[in-house]
Design an enzyme around this catalytic site. Structure first.
Site, mmCIF file in Angstrom:
data_model
loop_
_atom_site.group_PDB
_atom_site.id
_atom_site.type_symbol
_atom_site.label_atom_id
_atom_site.label_comp_id
_atom_site.label_asym_id
_atom_site.label_seq_id
_atom_site.Cartn_x
_atom_site.Cartn_y
_atom_site.Cartn_z
ATOM 1 N N HIS A 1 102.037 8.727 84.255
ATOM 2 C CA HIS A 1 102.709 7.841 85.207
ATOM 3 C C HIS A 1 103.102 8.650 86.429
ATOM 4 O O HIS A 1 103.474 9.810 86.317
ATOM 5 C CB HIS A 1 103.967 7.214 84.575
ATOM 6 C CG HIS A 1 104.436 6.010 85.322
ATOM 7 N ND1 HIS A 1 105.298 6.094 86.390
ATOM 8 C CD2 HIS A 1 104.135 4.694 85.172
ATOM 9 C CE1 HIS A 1 105.508 4.875 86.854
ATOM 10 N NE2 HIS A 1 104.818 4.012 86.144
ATOM 11 N N GLU B 1 101.577 0.410 79.490
ATOM 12 C CA GLU B 1 100.352 -0.315 79.184
ATOM 13 C C GLU B 1 99.916 -0.169 77.736
ATOM 14 O O GLU B 1 99.259 -1.046 77.183
ATOM 15 C CB GLU B 1 99.219 0.154 80.119
ATOM 16 C CG GLU B 1 99.514 -0.008 81.590
ATOM 17 C CD GLU B 1 99.495 -1.450 82.050
ATOM 18 O OE1 GLU B 1 99.989 -2.314 81.301
ATOM 19 O OE2 GLU B 1 98.994 -1.713 83.147
HETATM 20 N N1 ACO Z 1 94.566 10.925 80.862
HETATM 21 C C1 ACO Z 1 94.089 12.140 81.169
HETATM 22 N N2 ACO Z 1 94.442 12.848 82.246
HETATM 23 C C2 ACO Z 1 95.341 12.288 83.064
HETATM 24 C C3 ACO Z 1 95.909 11.031 82.818
HETATM 25 C C4 ACO Z 1 95.486 10.335 81.668
HETATM 26 N N3 ACO Z 1 95.966 9.137 81.359
HETATM 27 N N4 ACO Z 1 96.776 10.732 83.804
HETATM 28 C C5 ACO Z 1 96.771 11.774 84.650
HETATM 29 N N5 ACO Z 1 95.914 12.721 84.200
HETATM 30 C C6 ACO Z 1 95.622 14.008 84.817
HETATM 31 C C7 ACO Z 1 94.643 13.871 85.985
HETATM 32 O O1 ACO Z 1 93.320 13.978 85.551
HETATM 33 C C8 ACO Z 1 95.069 15.013 86.836
HETATM 34 O O2 ACO Z 1 94.573 16.197 86.279
HETATM 35 P P1 ACO Z 1 94.063 17.412 87.196
HETATM 36 O O3 ACO Z 1 95.201 17.738 88.141
HETATM 37 O O4 ACO Z 1 93.750 18.489 86.211
HETATM 38 O O5 ACO Z 1 92.882 16.872 87.939
HETATM 39 C C9 ACO Z 1 96.570 15.061 86.670
HETATM 40 O O6 ACO Z 1 96.831 14.482 85.386
HETATM 41 C C10 ACO Z 1 97.356 14.291 87.720
HETATM 42 O O7 ACO Z 1 96.744 13.041 87.934
HETATM 43 P P2 ACO Z 1 97.040 12.155 89.207
HETATM 44 O O8 ACO Z 1 95.950 11.140 89.346
HETATM 45 O O9 ACO Z 1 97.346 13.012 90.395
HETATM 46 O O10 ACO Z 1 98.397 11.449 88.772
HETATM 47 P P3 ACO Z 1 99.014 10.211 89.498
HETATM 48 O O11 ACO Z 1 100.472 10.369 89.452
HETATM 49 O O12 ACO Z 1 98.412 10.024 90.841
HETATM 50 O O13 ACO Z 1 98.505 9.010 88.580
HETATM 51 C C11 ACO Z 1 98.322 7.365 86.931
HETATM 52 C C12 ACO Z 1 99.293 8.247 87.733
HETATM 53 C C13 ACO Z 1 97.355 6.649 87.897
HETATM 54 C C14 ACO Z 1 99.093 6.298 86.160
HETATM 55 C C15 ACO Z 1 97.519 8.270 85.960
HETATM 56 O O14 ACO Z 1 98.415 8.904 85.050
HETATM 57 C C16 ACO Z 1 96.454 7.516 85.195
HETATM 58 O O15 ACO Z 1 95.327 7.382 85.703
HETATM 59 N N6 ACO Z 1 96.750 7.018 83.930
HETATM 60 C C17 ACO Z 1 95.797 6.235 83.186
HETATM 61 C C18 ACO Z 1 95.758 4.793 83.684
HETATM 62 C C19 ACO Z 1 97.009 4.015 83.283
HETATM 63 O O16 ACO Z 1 97.484 4.084 82.149
HETATM 64 N N7 ACO Z 1 97.508 3.218 84.247
HETATM 65 C C20 ACO Z 1 98.711 2.385 84.040
HETATM 66 C C21 ACO Z 1 99.890 2.991 84.708
HETATM 67 S S1 ACO Z 1 101.358 2.079 84.409
HETATM 68 C C22 ACO Z 1 101.281 0.814 85.504
HETATM 69 O O17 ACO Z 1 100.731 0.890 86.568
HETATM 70 C C23 ACO Z 1 101.868 -0.457 85.107
#
Ligand code: ACO
Length: 375
Positions: free
Chosen positions: A256, A314
């Site tokens: 998140h 989620e």
């Molecule tokens: N699984 C694996 N790796 C992840 C995940 C995940 N669920 N979430 C983040 N990471 C990793 C990324 O690959 C990245 O790694 P890196 O720096 O080695 O490349 C690092 O963590 C940071 O990721 P960002 O995209 O910069 O994190 P951000 O804060 O922008 O994204 C988000 C948050 C979009 C929710 C992300 O955690 C994600 O994609 N989660 C999965 C999708 C999800 O569950 N969405 C629902 C969110 S809740 C809502 O909106 C109601």
């Protein structure tokens, strides 16, 4: 005053408005909605009470509650042309969120120019659109709304034609209340940006639907449950999840932008889901979800130790919505039925506060010296 120009990719950490609607504390894992901690309000209020709270900054008196419920319930019918549009969408088997976005746009035909009245129309019509479209996808006739049922009960009724049990309605209301508002998430920010231009409520809501659809925001719960079904047995969890992470894939339902500890909404929904599953026919599924979550958290800590990736809303959304009998394709649309409460509340708050147009900057990184006769 000279403003310092700082670039923050994804606007991370930027505060762009004041709000009385919800407070998200990502370090402590706390969520306050309309002044109430999530745990106080989500399992007790009806969805209509929750909307009234967000729009008025207080819960309604008994007479106001009845009046508000009536006002929203009488706006549930959608125009015939909206049904025709949904029929065309169903012929093309469009995604439910696309159909919702297209149909929501047609509500300009019936929405009032007063934004609060238009907000009631949007809230009232979402379940009707989604249930009608879901039935049309299987060549079933839409079921007209029943004005005497509550918002949540009427949605479940329009999907199946059967009036739901009180337990199903309570679980759905708890879910809708849990996701109704959450600070400046992407879809709410989109809605508030649109209304900040003095645009209208229908436009704000339609833009927000588009933002919610993506799987980095509201589109995650379907894939989260699919992963659990693909895993099937707990002994498959580790190789399955490890392979995903090795391929660089993200695990849906984890991570998140704001929460660096466990998302409190995940706990809220876990508690509500438990009531459905424990002792029931699907108790094994509940246990599998719990076990898969543990493996996922362990492997996320191994692969991304510096990221503090935790379970988000989620993951348990998928479980509870599955528990009350909703198909995976309706998870994100049902999220929209809840979140439209927050979108409209933010739009009204912006309007009432006479807040400024939302207009950030972009850092230009392109060429500056191109010549027309050289192109
Ligand atoms: N699984 C694996 N790796 C992840 C995940 C995940 N669920 N979430 C983040 N990471 C990793 C990324 O690959 C990245 O790694 P890196 O720096 O080695 O490349 C690092 O963590 C940071 O990721 P960002 O995209 O910069 O994190 P951000 O804060 O922008 O994204 C988000 C948050 C979009 C929710 C992300 O955690 C994600 O994609 N989660 C999965 C999708 C999800 O569950 N969405 C629902 C969110 S809740 C809502 O909106 C109601």
């Amino acid at each position: 005053m000279v403003m310092e120009r700082i670039m923050r990719p994804g606007l991370e950490g930027v505060v762009a408005a004041e709000t009385r609607l919800s407070s998200v504390n990502g370090q402590l894992g706390e969520l306050i909605i309309g002044g109430y901690p999530l745990e106080e309000i989500a399992g007790n209020a009806t969805f209509e009470q929750m909307i009234f709270l967000l729009w008025n900054d207080r819960l309604p008196e008994e007479s106001e509650k009845d009046e508000f419920e009536q006002a929203v319930a009488t706006k549930r019918n959608i125009p015939q042309i909206t049904i025709e549009l949904l029929k065309e969408a169903a012929k093309n088997q469009l995604d439910v969120m696309d159909a919702l976005r297209m149909a929501a746009d047609t509500l300009s035909l019936v929405a009032d120019s007063d934004n609060e009245s238009a907000a009631q129309t949007m809230i009232a019509a979402f379940p009707t659109i989604i249930a009608a479209y879901w039935r049309l996808l299987s060549d079933d006739e839409p079921i007209p709304p029943k004005v005497e049922l509550s918002h949540a009960a009427n949605y479940l009724y329009m999907l199946s034609g059967e009036e739901p049990s009180a337990a199903h309605v309570r679980a759905l209301e708890t879910y809708l209340n849990t996701v109704v508002d959450h600070g400046f998430n992407a879809s709410t920010f989109a809605a508030r940006t649109i209304i900040s231009t003095n645009s209208d409520m229908v436009s704000a809501v339609v833009g927000a639907i588009g933002a919610l659809k993506g799987n980095l925001h509201g589109g995650a719960p379907g894939p989260a449950l699919d992963m659990v079904f693909e895993i099937g047995k707990i002994e498959n969890a580790e190789p399955h999840i490890r392979a995903k992470l090795e391929r660089g894939e993200r695990l849906m339902g984890f991570g998140h932008r704001v929460y660096k500890v466990r998302d409190p909404r995940a706990d809220m929904l876990n508690t509500a889901a438990k009531q459905f599953f424990i002792g029931g026919e699907q108790a094994e599924l509940y246990q599998l979800v719990r076990d898969v979550e543990q493996v996922a958290l362990r492997l996320l800590a191994e692969y991304k130790p510096e990221r503090k990736l935790q379970t988000n809303v989620e993951f348990y959304t998928a479980l509870i919505l599955h528990g009350i009998g909703l198909p995976t394709d309706l998870f994100t649309p049902t999220f929209a039925i809840g979140r439209v409460g927050g979108w409209t509340a933010h739009a009204l708050e912006h309007e009432r506060n006479h807040d400024r147009i939302i207009r950030p900057l972009a850092q230009y990184i392109g060429e500056t010296n191109r010549r027309w006769d050289e192109s």
